[in-house]
Design an enzyme around this catalytic site. Sequence first.
Site, PDB file in Angstrom:
ATOM      1  N   ASP A  76       0.839  -1.196   0.000  1.00 11.95           N
ATOM      2  CA  ASP A  76       0.000   0.000   0.000  1.00 11.95           C
ATOM      3  C   ASP A  76       0.878   1.251   0.000  1.00 11.95           C
ATOM      4  O   ASP A  76       2.053   1.199   0.404  1.00 11.95           O
ATOM      5  CB  ASP A  76      -0.874   0.044   1.260  1.00 11.95           C
ATOM      6  CG  ASP A  76      -2.070  -0.888   1.162  1.00 11.95           C
ATOM      7  OD1 ASP A  76      -2.332  -1.389   0.060  1.00 11.95           O
ATOM      8  OD2 ASP A  76      -2.722  -1.108   2.198  1.00 11.95           O
TER       9      ASP A  76
ATOM     10  N   LYS B 226      -4.038   2.739  -2.782  1.00 12.92           N
ATOM     11  CA  LYS B 226      -5.423   3.198  -2.894  1.00 12.92           C
ATOM     12  C   LYS B 226      -5.451   4.660  -2.450  1.00 12.92           C
ATOM     13  O   LYS B 226      -5.531   4.961  -1.256  1.00 12.92           O
ATOM     14  CB  LYS B 226      -6.344   2.358  -1.998  1.00 12.92           C
ATOM     15  CG  LYS B 226      -6.442   0.898  -2.424  1.00 12.92           C
ATOM     16  CD  LYS B 226      -7.409   0.127  -1.538  1.00 12.92           C
ATOM     17  CE  LYS B 226      -7.541  -1.306  -1.994  1.00 12.92           C
ATOM     18  NZ  LYS B 226      -8.497  -2.081  -1.169  1.00 12.92           N
TER      19      LYS B 226
END
Length: 543
Positions: A331, A353
């Site tokens: 991430d 994200k």
Amino acid sequence: MRTVGIGLASGVSATEVLAAVDAVLPPGSGPVRLATLDSRVTEPGLVAAAERRGWPLTGHPAEALARVPVPSPSGAVAARVGTPSVAEAAALLGGGALVVGKTVHGRITVAVARRAADVPARPGTHDRGGPLTTDRAPEVLHPVGLRLAGRRVVVVGGGAAAHRGVAGVLAAGALVTVVSPEVTPALESLASSGRVTWQPRAYRAGDLNGAWLALAATGDADVDAAVARDAELGRIFCTRADQPELASAALPVTGRAGDLVVAVHGPDGPRAVGVRDAVVAGLGDGSLPVRAPEQPGGGSVVLVGGGPGDPGLITVRGRQALATADVVVADHLAPQALLASLPPEVEIIDAAKLPRGRSMAQERINELLVEHARAGRRVVRLKGGDPYVFGRGLEELQACTAAGIPVEVVPGITSAIAVPALAGIPVTHRGLTHEFVVVSGHLPPGHPQSLVDWPALGRLRGTVVVLMGVDTAPAIAAALVEHGRAPDTPVAVVADGSTATQHSVRTTLADLPRTLAEEGIRPPAVWVVGEVVAVAGSVAARR
């Protein structure tokens, strides 16, 4: 004539000195000369011992002793008196070779040297370039791992040294009995829970019956010696915390790296600890190029919580998993510096994200984990914070288990607690709040998909921590005020928590929208609502 080098504490008696010297001299060795540090040569006990036997006594300056190469240097001794070994250097200063290396007897350390001309040659021996030769070789410990699970171990003593010993043998699954009139609170807790058996009395003969190992750790030399003596008679290996060299067994300094145990023996404790720490750290961060063996049956997945962003705040187990990874699916909130330290052959997949921006679909992330694991690779899913705190970790675990992929979850330090703490804000404080709530601000109040009971949160008196709530902050603040929270309730906003660009602002619920706009706060940011913010602010003002 032999030279006995002596290092000693202040206040030793002549009896202690003679006992230490006699312990290392062979019978009938004749007269010796004593040598020590010049600042100790007038010690009354040492002077009396030399006079009693008619032995010459010489003192040498620390500068002269420091120039003598010794086999067992100690940094701690050098820092204290200016030479790395008083006993060995004083024995060797007149020339020759050590016949007895540094040996500790209570408060006295002795070493014995003999001039080269007086040393008889042994058949088959040769000079190896070091000062240790002839009568006595340096002690060699045979390292061995003990399988203590289900076997009785007796620990005599109840203080800190005993607690350390108990912790080690408990981790090995031993059946532990502690013998001591008093114990530390931690040992008492272990006894209360049934993890150890406590005999609240003094040691007595017979306490070691049936034991496979004994640990003498009372701090009383006479008691510890009695334990070691009884263990010797019973052929039970025994360690001593006070004088390890007088026991039949020596505990190494140990560390763990995954399924490996690193154990280091050595006469210099700080050096052994340094070696242990270096090896464990190297195995953990991958700087020691030792790869874990391939797992039978294919690949695996480890879901790792990377913590709030600072690479130093990932857990040890998380670091170990990264060090053995073939593929890392990361991430954008995961510690980015850790990715830079990975070997070039490790494949890094960007699964970022971005808030209300570009992102990899969760379904695709699940597919990647399964695909790479099925190809026999070790996959690490590296996330920010904790995998199970708004991290969709359970969805990834479900996808892996449904595909028959072995999966492990490594918890991480959640930013909900760590980031406020790094800004000086506790989420709880005695007498002020008995609860704190962590809430996702990804969806604003009133959104049809929101699962948050905002009216209930507005009625709370405790702390509210909001994650992923920068853009929705105005709506959330209004909902909290609408449902009972005072408009002047203190609020702290911490952006880029745990990184070099961390910064925070303090405001109130009523002023939160304006403050965010004026300060230009952008994600990632954590904001905290409650009186703990005011308390933290008052402490910071006094610092």
